[in-house]
Write an enzyme that holds these catalytic residues in place. Structure first.
Site, PDB file in Angstrom:
ATOM      1  N   ALA A  13      82.195 -14.010  23.983  1.00  0.00           N
ATOM      2  CA  ALA A  13      80.502 -14.648  23.955  1.00  0.00           C
ATOM      3  C   ALA A  13      80.683 -16.089  24.487  1.00  0.00           C
ATOM      4  CB  ALA A  13      80.350 -14.427  22.545  1.00  0.00           C
ATOM      5  N   ALA A  14      81.556 -16.335  25.334  1.00  0.00           N
ATOM      6  CA  ALA A  14      81.603 -17.668  25.863  1.00  0.00           C
ATOM      7  C   ALA A  14      80.734 -18.205  26.984  1.00  0.00           C
ATOM      8  CB  ALA A  14      83.141 -17.815  26.091  1.00  0.00           C
ATOM      9  N   ARG A  19      71.014 -17.616  33.167  1.00  0.00           N
ATOM     10  CA  ARG A  19      70.023 -16.810  33.645  1.00  0.00           C
ATOM     11  C   ARG A  19      68.766 -16.695  32.432  1.00  0.00           C
ATOM     12  NH1 ARG A  19      72.433 -11.585  35.933  1.00  0.00           N
ATOM     13  NH2 ARG A  19      70.311 -11.033  36.000  1.00  0.00           N
ATOM     14  N   GLU A 158      87.543  -5.718  41.601  1.00  0.00           N
ATOM     15  CA  GLU A 158      86.172  -6.371  41.231  1.00  0.00           C
ATOM     16  C   GLU A 158      85.446  -5.949  42.763  1.00  0.00           C
ATOM     17  OE1 GLU A 158      84.875  -7.628  39.010  1.00  0.00           O
ATOM     18  OE2 GLU A 158      86.333  -7.901  37.389  1.00  0.00           O
ATOM     19  N   ASN A 364      40.481  -3.979  -8.996  1.00  0.00           N
ATOM     20  CA  ASN A 364      39.726  -4.174  -7.866  1.00  0.00           C
ATOM     21  C   ASN A 364      39.678  -5.619  -7.062  1.00  0.00           C
ATOM     22  OD1 ASN A 364      37.864  -2.228  -5.912  1.00  0.00           O
ATOM     23  ND2 ASN A 364      36.748  -4.282  -6.446  1.00  0.00           N
ATOM     24  N   TYR A 374      48.320 -22.944  -3.497  1.00  0.00           N
ATOM     25  CA  TYR A 374      49.157 -24.133  -2.846  1.00  0.00           C
ATOM     26  C   TYR A 374      48.210 -25.457  -3.222  1.00  0.00           C
ATOM     27  CZ  TYR A 374      51.932 -27.037   0.202  1.00  0.00           C
ATOM     28  OH  TYR A 374      52.582 -27.877   0.957  1.00  0.00           O
TER      29      TYR A 374
END
Length: 453
Positions: A13-14, A19, A158, A364, A374
């Site tokens: 994950a380096a 992009r 590759e 109700n 608040y």
């Protein structure tokens, strides 16, 4: 099959994720409300690995905050290729003698069964040092190729370094591997960077192993989406679309009805009972639990809420985190709840806000009622007793308690407790001035006429 060896995982994950055009780390972009790397780690957890190393680079602090102490982090700096990235785990796993899975944080939907199959292939009688996961996409694009015969890999290449014959090979490299811990770092030490990119390729450990007469094997997945990487917002949206499609099919197979499936969006942890009816354009955020025989009408948004059996909400309802609807409760159109409980059989049918509130069974709540929770600094609680009736357009100014069977008259602003069975009427005296409106209109019309001259 040999006896099982302990398992470790290395998650790459380096990458910079350029992009994505984002300040957020690529693997933390959400799919179904959950960072993509967490989808991968959930699947990995089913194999119960003893160790896990995440290779990090840019955005390391974000991954540290997300993962906490669930993984050991190893920094790749500078970034010299996938082989170099895996090599950064040597300080942590250099003495690990079990099996090592190599995974990618931006390839989040590898199934636990596939991971297990890779590990099991390491344990067969031919005793491979490396197992590579291959796949055969409709279009091979620029994937690396696996040249293999009868499951044995002869060469990994590759795309940029492949010749025409190698590019014609349909078996592509997913990048995922299972490697014996006793072999991994020895092989990596022998990988060079004499290639088109000038990088240390992870795939070259197979070529090194072949030169030394070791055995390397390939297994394949028949689902190319399982190994699809996510590198852009477009690919992220495609992954979301595929995930949602699978989840919709799953919930319908398990007994829920979606009248327009393509318009319903689930979170990764949405839990639905049987005989749930979901109308079009409903969105679930994280943390929702829905019991049997619940109806969710169109254009509703539900997050962090629990709906008991027989509940009905919507259309156009919004349930925010902490909302609880007990059995047979009802929330209608344009009702919002936050950190509130609506008791068994209680109703808030339209145009209501219930925040930081407890509403008793059978109560109700009339149209236009709000709990004023608040004061600009602190949140306060409103408690409404069983079978209480709150008239339309009432404001309940918290902290306040409304007793059982009490009635609050329409248009009241209640700031003091109401006892059980009481009627509370809080309105200013109506003042009538005969003819006043007629005189006002006459005066305004004359003024407008003068200003128009």
């Amino acid at each position: 099959m040999t006896d099982a060896r302990p398992i470790a995982a290395i998650v790459l994950a380096a990458g910079k994720g350029t992009r994505m055009k984002s300040q957020r780390h690529k693997v933390l972009h959400p799919i179904a409300g959950r960072p993509m790397i967490e989808h991968l780690l959930e699947s990995l957890a089913q194999l119960q690995p003893e160790r896990m190393v995440v290779i990090v680079g840019d955005g390391r602090d974000q991954l540290e905050a997300q993962l906490g102490n669930r993984a050991e982090l190893a920094l790749q700096d500078p970034q010299l290729g996938t082989g170099h990235a895996v090599q950064q785990a040597q300080a942590v796993l250099g003495d690990f003698s079990g099996d090592i899975l190599i995974l990618y944080g931006d390839v989040p939907f590898v199934r636990p069964e596939t991971m297990q199959a890779m590990i099991e292939r390491l344990h067969r009688d031919d005793d491979p040092d490396v197992v590579v996961l291959g796949f055969e996409p409709e279009d091979g694009l620029q994937y690396g190729r696996i040249i293999a015969e009868d499951g044995r890999i002869a060469k990994m290449v590759e795309f940029r370094d492949a010749d025409a014959a190698e590019k014609a090979c349909r078996l592509c490299n997913s990048g995922l591997m299972a490697v014996r811990g006793t072999a991994l770092f020895d092989l990596l030490d022998k990988v060079g960077n004499d290639n088109a990119q000038g990088e240390y390729y992870l795939v070259d450990i197979v070529n090194v192993a072949n030169r030394e007469g070791r055995y390397c094997a390939v297994i394949s997945t028949d689902d190319e989406h399982e190994v699809a990487g996510i590198n852009s917002r477009i690919e992220l949206a495609s992954a979301e679309r595929r995930w949602q499609g699978r989840r919709r099919a799953q919930v319908m197979a398990e007994g829920a009805t979606l009248t327009a499936p393509e318009t319903v969006f689930f979170s990764w942890d949405t839990a639905l009972g049987q005989d749930v009816l979901i109308e079009p354009n409903v969105v679930f955020g994280p943390g929702v639990s829905v019991a049997d025989n619940v109806t969710i009408k169109a254009f509703s948004h539900v997050e962090g809420a629990r709906l008991a059996q027989g509940v009905e909400i919507g259309p156009y309802a919004r349930l925010r985190p902490g909302s609880v609807l007990e059995e047979d409760a009802r929330v209608g159109n344009f009702v919002e709840m936050k950190k509130a409980v609506l008791g068994k059989g209680a109703k808030a049918n339209h145009l209501t806000y219930l925040g930081d509130a407890e509403v008793g069974a059978g109560a109700n709540i009339g149209a236009g009622t709000i709990t004023c929770n608040y004061d600009g600094y602190f949140k306060h609680k409103t408690r409404i007793g069983a079978r209480a009736f709150i008239g339309s357009n009432s404001a309940l100014i918290a902290p306040v308690n409304i007793g059982a069977d009490a009635i609050v008259a329409a248009g009241s602003a209640v700031s003091r407790d109401v006892g059980d069975g009481e009627l509370r009427l809080v309105r200013a005296e109506q003042l009538v001035k005969p003819g006043w409106a007629d005189r006002f209109h006459d005066a305004m019309k004359k003024k407008k006429k003068l200003e128009g001259q």
